[in-house]
Write an enzyme that holds these catalytic residues in place. Sequence first.
Site: not given
Length: 251
Positions: A159-161
């Site tokens: 996950v990242c933004q």
Amino acid sequence: MLKFQEKKEKSQNGRSQLLHLGIIQVLSLYLLFLLSWAAFKCNHGRFPSCRSSLKQRMVIRAEVDYVDSEEAKVLVSKEGYAVLDVRDTFQYDRAHIKSCHHVPLFIENKDNDLGTILKRTVHNNFSGLFFGLPFTKPNPEFVKSVNEKFSTDSKLLLVCQEGMRSAAAARQLEEEGFQNISCITSGLQSVKPGTFDSVGKVELQDAGKAGLVTVQGKISAVLGTILICAYLLITFFPEQAEKLFQLGPTS
């Protein structure tokens, strides 16, 4: 007689040179043909080494799965996927999924060479000021750190933004041999509140918001309200508006 013999020798030398050039061209074309043939065989898997490496890369790439936030929740809660957060420390501290693992793909760049100092100054006065983005560089220990935490057959939800860093991280882990990788397509910014248990002072989808843009909306709303009130005052109460203007400072 001598002139005739000289012309004859020059003619023979010219023919010899042309013959040599012709041989060189033929050999060059033949070599080019061999190289092209070898590349063709390799690309089509005719050679065992090429076939096995291509097959391996295809198998690895087939394991990467891009999911939405609801599908990601199922992977974590029912299929045993571990959450690997690859964002920088600043966004991670603002909000992250509870019990996730944090290995940033990019780290803060604190180098002090002249080029880096100039870039950092420009960054901090624009992207850093308006969007709250730190000045970063690729984490050279990223793959090593992930290998220390997980085996290559581990199930990982990256996950990242926004979804771009997790996709880049997935490519690196593919090459390392990880075969069970999933990514949230649009990143944590697309995750609705309550989808995951989170830790932090803001919601997961707001962790990427910082800098002046966080107050820009409020400033615009206040200015907009003032302008609307002024317009209504001038339109419906022109005499009172004129008196107010007369009360203002005069030059």
